[in-house]
Design an enzyme around this catalytic site. Structure first.
Site, short mmCIF file in Angstrom:
data_model
loop_
_atom_site.label_atom_id
_atom_site.label_comp_id
_atom_site.label_asym_id
_atom_site.label_seq_id
_atom_site.Cartn_x
_atom_site.Cartn_y
_atom_site.Cartn_z
N HIS A 122 0.81 -1.22 0.00
CA HIS A 122 0.00 0.00 0.00
C HIS A 122 0.85 1.28 0.00
CE1 HIS A 122 -3.65 -2.21 0.38
NE2 HIS A 122 -3.40 -2.65 1.59
N ASP A 159 -2.74 -10.82 -2.35
CA ASP A 159 -3.33 -10.27 -1.13
C ASP A 159 -4.79 -9.89 -1.40
OD1 ASP A 159 -2.12 -8.81 1.63
OD2 ASP A 159 -3.93 -7.87 0.83
N HIS A 161 -6.35 -7.33 -0.50
CA HIS A 161 -6.44 -5.89 -0.79
C HIS A 161 -5.63 -5.56 -2.04
CE1 HIS A 161 -6.86 -6.30 3.65
NE2 HIS A 161 -7.86 -5.45 3.45
N ASP A 246 -4.72 -12.94 3.45
CA ASP A 246 -5.95 -12.45 4.06
C ASP A 246 -7.19 -12.66 3.20
OD1 ASP A 246 -4.69 -10.67 2.36
OD2 ASP A 246 -4.77 -8.97 3.73
#
Length: 338
Positions: A122, A159, A161, A246
């Site tokens: 991120h 991931d 995200h 995740d």
């Protein structure tokens, strides 16, 4: 596998109630004690020049001073202490180690996996966000390109995200291909199908947002129909996996349904693609916030390289996912002619 690991990454203390804790690495180490063929390497941290190759020098200086002053909340989700500076450099260095060892020929049971924290995908060029300060995979990719060890690097991000930082850093770069499979509408709200890169980098970004509840069949189909042919068309010297766990069905902060076996399946498919294009392969840890599911996920990646053959789901992907796959395949610059 060879795992890059450093105790310096445990000193990044996010507090008792934060999901990105040092216990994540401790749980992984504990799970791997039950596996054979595990080797740990403690490489050097990244240099500041390696970090500033992808991050604004002013931001890096501000982050260093922030940590020197004791840290605190950079934003509501992203927390630092004094030791976070060293941990972040070490985490980036672990990723550089993974890339360099893969390119040096470590493969099969010696395939490198960087177990660093804080995570990275991120972090944008001039800011920290989403638990991330330095974009570890981006630092590693740019480092091996700058050193002449690779001309083209692909990053596959599984991931849950979207890795907005990795995408932003390389969005107009023709030498780095970024592909992400992520949960649609989840933080940070980026990663739409239409985001394919721009300028010299047009076609070097591939986003596949999947609806909440997607699991092994949807990930298998998406990878086989989109990511694999796109990576093949790009023909990288190195593929780095931004490996977050995740999207697991029992992870506390997502709504996806990937099983532990599903991560093994993805690993096997990634290995097949890199074998086909004769690309080096390395792994970089990203998210995963259920300690059991995270540690099981990393362990199953190791088991695949130790000879395990994961089960491939027989179920078909949901119809809406098949429609999205068809849309991406017909519109993406790397795929419309494949």
């Amino acid at each position: 596998m060879k795992f890059g690991y450093s105790e310096a990454c445990l000193a990044h203390d996010t507090g008792k109630r934060h999901p990105e804790t040092p216990d994540r690495l401790r749980a992984i180490r504990q799970a791997l004690t039950r596996k054979h063929g595990v080797e740990y390497i403690n490489p050097a941290p990244a240099t500041e020049s390696e970090v500033t190759a992808v991050h604004d020098a002013g931001y890096v200086a501000e982050f260093r001073e922030f940590c020197a002053g004791g840290g605190g909340n950079w934003d509501p989700d992203t927390v630092a202490v004094e030791e976070t500076w060293d941990a972040a450099l070490q985490s980036a260095g672990l990723s550089c180690w993974s890339a360099e060892q893969a390119l040096a020929g470590d493969d099969g049971r010696n395939t490198p996996f960087a177990l660093g924290r804080p995570p990275g995908h991120h972090a944008v060029g001039d800011d920290a966000m989403g638990f991330c300060f330095f974009n570890n995979a981006a630092v590693a990719a740019q480092s091996v390109i700058d050193k002449g060890e690779a001309e083209r690097v692909a990053i596959f991000d599984w991931d849950v995200h979207h890795g907005n930082g990795t995408q932003d850093i390389f969005y107009d770069d023709e030498n780095v291909f970024y592909a992400s499979i992520h949960e649609e509408g989840l933080y940070p709200g980026t990663g739409e199908i239409q985001e394919v890169g721009e300028g010299d980098g047009e076609g070097t970004t591939l986003n596949v947002p999947l609806p909440a509840g997607s699991g092994d069949p949807e990930y298998r189909t998406t990878f086989d129909e989109l990511v694999a042919p796109a990576v093949t068309a790009f023909d990288p010297d190195l593929l780095l996996v931004s490996a977050g766990f995740d999207a697991h069905r029992h992870d506390p902060i997502s709504r996806m349904r990937v099983s532990t076996e599903g991560y093994g399946m993805l690993t096997a498919h990634v290995r097949e693609v890199t074998d086909e294009v004769d690309s080096a392969l390395g792994f970089v840890l990203e998210g995963g916030y259920g300690l059991d599911t995270l540690s099981d996920g990393v362990a199953v990646v190791h088991e695949v390289f130790d000879g395990m053959e994961p089960v491939v789901p027989e179920e078909e992907a949901d119809e809406d996912v098949l429609e999205s796959v068809s849309e991406v395949r017909s519109s993406h610059p790397l795929l419309d002619s494949v």
